[in-house]
Design a protein around this motif. Sequence first.
Motif, PDB file in Angstrom:
ATOM      1  N   ASP A 156     109.215  27.217   7.565  1.00 39.66           N
ATOM      2  CA  ASP A 156     108.051  26.513   8.078  1.00 39.66           C
ATOM      3  C   ASP A 156     108.340  25.737   9.361  1.00 39.66           C
ATOM      4  N   THR A 157     109.622  25.511   9.668  1.00 41.43           N
ATOM      5  CA  THR A 157     109.965  24.788  10.897  1.00 41.43           C
ATOM      6  C   THR A 157     110.227  25.717  12.075  1.00 41.43           C
ATOM      7  N   VAL A 158     110.437  27.007  11.825  1.00 42.90           N
ATOM      8  CA  VAL A 158     110.718  27.935  12.927  1.00 42.90           C
ATOM      9  C   VAL A 158     109.530  28.821  13.265  1.00 42.90           C
ATOM     10  N   LEU A 159     108.619  29.022  12.317  1.00 41.27           N
ATOM     11  CA  LEU A 159     107.472  29.898  12.559  1.00 41.27           C
ATOM     12  C   LEU A 159     106.230  29.092  12.907  1.00 41.27           C
ATOM     13  N   GLY A 160     105.473  29.599  13.887  1.00 43.37           N
ATOM     14  CA  GLY A 160     104.206  28.982  14.225  1.00 43.37           C
ATOM     15  C   GLY A 160     103.222  29.113  13.067  1.00 43.37           C
ATOM     16  N   THR A 161     102.221  28.271  13.070  1.00 44.51           N
ATOM     17  CA  THR A 161     101.235  28.249  11.991  1.00 44.51           C
ATOM     18  C   THR A 161     100.615  29.616  11.747  1.00 44.51           C
ATOM     19  N   ASP A 162     100.288  30.329  12.806  1.00 45.08           N
ATOM     20  CA  ASP A 162      99.628  31.635  12.691  1.00 45.08           C
ATOM     21  C   ASP A 162     100.578  32.791  12.993  1.00 45.08           C
ATOM     22  N   TRP A 163     101.872  32.633  12.661  1.00 47.19           N
ATOM     23  CA  TRP A 163     102.871  33.664  12.941  1.00 47.19           C
ATOM     24  C   TRP A 163     102.414  35.012  12.388  1.00 47.19           C
ATOM     25  N   GLU A 164     102.622  36.045  13.211  1.00 50.82           N
ATOM     26  CA  GLU A 164     102.288  37.408  12.811  1.00 50.82           C
ATOM     27  C   GLU A 164     103.515  38.295  12.927  1.00 50.82           C
ATOM     28  N   ALA A 165     103.649  39.193  11.970  1.00 51.49           N
ATOM     29  CA  ALA A 165     104.702  40.205  12.018  1.00 51.49           C
ATOM     30  C   ALA A 165     104.041  41.557  12.256  1.00 51.49           C
ATOM     31  N   ASP A 166     104.653  42.373  13.111  1.00 47.66           N
ATOM     32  CA  ASP A 166     104.129  43.690  13.421  1.00 47.66           C
ATOM     33  C   ASP A 166     105.275  44.686  13.359  1.00 47.66           C
ATOM     34  N   PRO A 167     105.263  45.659  12.448  1.00 50.95           N
ATOM     35  CA  PRO A 167     104.180  45.898  11.496  1.00 50.95           C
ATOM     36  C   PRO A 167     104.120  44.795  10.441  1.00 50.95           C
ATOM     37  N   ALA A 168     102.981  44.722   9.775  1.00 55.08           N
ATOM     38  CA  ALA A 168     102.780  43.703   8.751  1.00 55.08           C
ATOM     39  C   ALA A 168     103.848  43.825   7.664  1.00 55.08           C
ATOM     40  N   LEU A 169     104.261  42.701   7.141  1.00 58.38           N
ATOM     41  CA  LEU A 169     105.263  42.690   6.069  1.00 58.38           C
ATOM     42  C   LEU A 169     104.644  43.237   4.782  1.00 58.38           C
ATOM     43  N   HIS A 170     105.414  44.026   4.044  1.00 55.87           N
ATOM     44  CA  HIS A 170     104.937  44.563   2.766  1.00 55.87           C
ATOM     45  C   HIS A 170     104.691  43.448   1.762  1.00 55.87           C
ATOM     46  N   ALA A 171     105.404  42.339   1.900  1.00 53.04           N
ATOM     47  CA  ALA A 171     105.297  41.229   0.956  1.00 53.04           C
ATOM     48  C   ALA A 171     104.111  40.317   1.250  1.00 53.04           C
ATOM     49  N   GLY A 172     103.376  40.597   2.326  1.00 53.42           N
ATOM     50  CA  GLY A 172     102.216  39.781   2.672  1.00 53.42           C
ATOM     51  C   GLY A 172     102.396  39.109   4.015  1.00 53.42           C
ATOM     52  N   PRO A 173     101.318  38.510   4.525  1.00 51.17           N
ATOM     53  CA  PRO A 173     101.349  37.919   5.865  1.00 51.17           C
ATOM     54  C   PRO A 173     101.952  36.512   5.893  1.00 51.17           C
ATOM     55  N   GLY A 174     102.279  36.072   7.099  1.00 50.94           N
ATOM     56  CA  GLY A 174     102.640  34.691   7.357  1.00 50.94           C
ATOM     57  C   GLY A 174     103.947  34.230   6.746  1.00 50.94           C
ATOM     58  N   HIS A 175     104.055  32.912   6.680  1.00 48.37           N
ATOM     59  CA  HIS A 175     105.266  32.262   6.190  1.00 48.37           C
ATOM     60  C   HIS A 175     105.635  32.741   4.790  1.00 48.37           C
ATOM     61  N   ASP A 176     104.646  32.811   3.902  1.00 47.72           N
ATOM     62  CA  ASP A 176     104.925  33.237   2.527  1.00 47.72           C
ATOM     63  C   ASP A 176     105.405  34.683   2.479  1.00 47.72           C
ATOM     64  N   GLY A 177     104.882  35.521   3.371  1.00 49.63           N
ATOM     65  CA  GLY A 177     105.329  36.911   3.435  1.00 49.63           C
ATOM     66  C   GLY A 177     106.790  37.017   3.835  1.00 49.63           C
ATOM     67  N   TRP A 178     107.222  36.185   4.821  1.00 47.97           N
ATOM     68  CA  TRP A 178     108.628  36.210   5.237  1.00 47.97           C
ATOM     69  C   TRP A 178     109.520  35.677   4.114  1.00 47.97           C
ATOM     70  N   LYS A 179     109.089  34.615   3.454  1.00 44.40           N
ATOM     71  CA  LYS A 179     109.872  34.056   2.340  1.00 44.40           C
ATOM     72  C   LYS A 179     110.026  35.096   1.227  1.00 44.40           C
ATOM     73  N   ALA A 180     108.951  35.810   0.910  1.00 47.14           N
ATOM     74  CA  ALA A 180     109.007  36.841  -0.136  1.00 47.14           C
ATOM     75  C   ALA A 180     109.883  38.011   0.290  1.00 47.14           C
ATOM     76  N   THR A 181     109.850  38.358   1.560  1.00 48.17           N
ATOM     77  CA  THR A 181     110.696  39.440   2.081  1.00 48.17           C
ATOM     78  C   THR A 181     112.165  39.071   1.943  1.00 48.17           C
ATOM     79  N   VAL A 182     112.499  37.844   2.282  1.00 46.90           N
ATOM     80  CA  VAL A 182     113.881  37.370   2.142  1.00 46.90           C
ATOM     81  C   VAL A 182     114.317  37.469   0.678  1.00 46.90           C
ATOM     82  N   ALA A 183     113.482  36.982  -0.230  1.00 47.57           N
ATOM     83  CA  ALA A 183     113.822  37.019  -1.663  1.00 47.57           C
ATOM     84  C   ALA A 183     114.001  38.462  -2.136  1.00 47.57           C
ATOM     85  N   TYR A 184     113.125  39.352  -1.694  1.00 51.29           N
ATOM     86  CA  TYR A 184     113.212  40.762  -2.081  1.00 51.29           C
ATOM     87  C   TYR A 184     114.519  41.382  -1.596  1.00 51.29           C
TER      88      TYR A 184
END
Length: 144
Positions: free
Chosen positions: A33-61
């Motif tokens: 949450d300290t490195v990503l902007g509020t509306d951070w986008e990943a392209d292509p979209a993360l399979h784990a979902g969008p935004g901060h929660d998507g990156w956190k879930a991707t890391v856990a996966y």
Amino acid sequence: MILAPTPCGTTDAEALVRRFYEPLSTGDTDLVDTVLGTDWEADPALHAGPGHDGWKATVAYLRSVLGDLTFTIEDVVVAGDRVAVRSVTRGTHKGELLGVPATGRQIEIWASDYHQVEGGRIVRSWHLEDYYGVLQQLNAETGA
């Protein structure tokens, strides 16, 4: 334009982007949450979902399917508001990955990422992985 280096030899943008990857090694996603902007986008979209929660879930996966995961940044190039990263993730395949059940094999996932930095945060990331190379390492049927 290349950003001016900080005393430690890296730019602020490079240091920020390096922090983005820390959770892959540590599992601690609190800093996301300290490195990503509020509306951070990943392209292509993360399979784990969008935004901060998507990156956190991707890391856990990734940490769950790759035992003894290590993440190495091979190269970083900074140009203006863009930071390019060439990296490799290594680990033991211990969970389903790309539709392939655990094999117990050591694998490497080569990737290239491009991040856009604005206002001291990453606002957009583009990600490319060598999925074909991963499937070859897993000896999976690739259709080729």
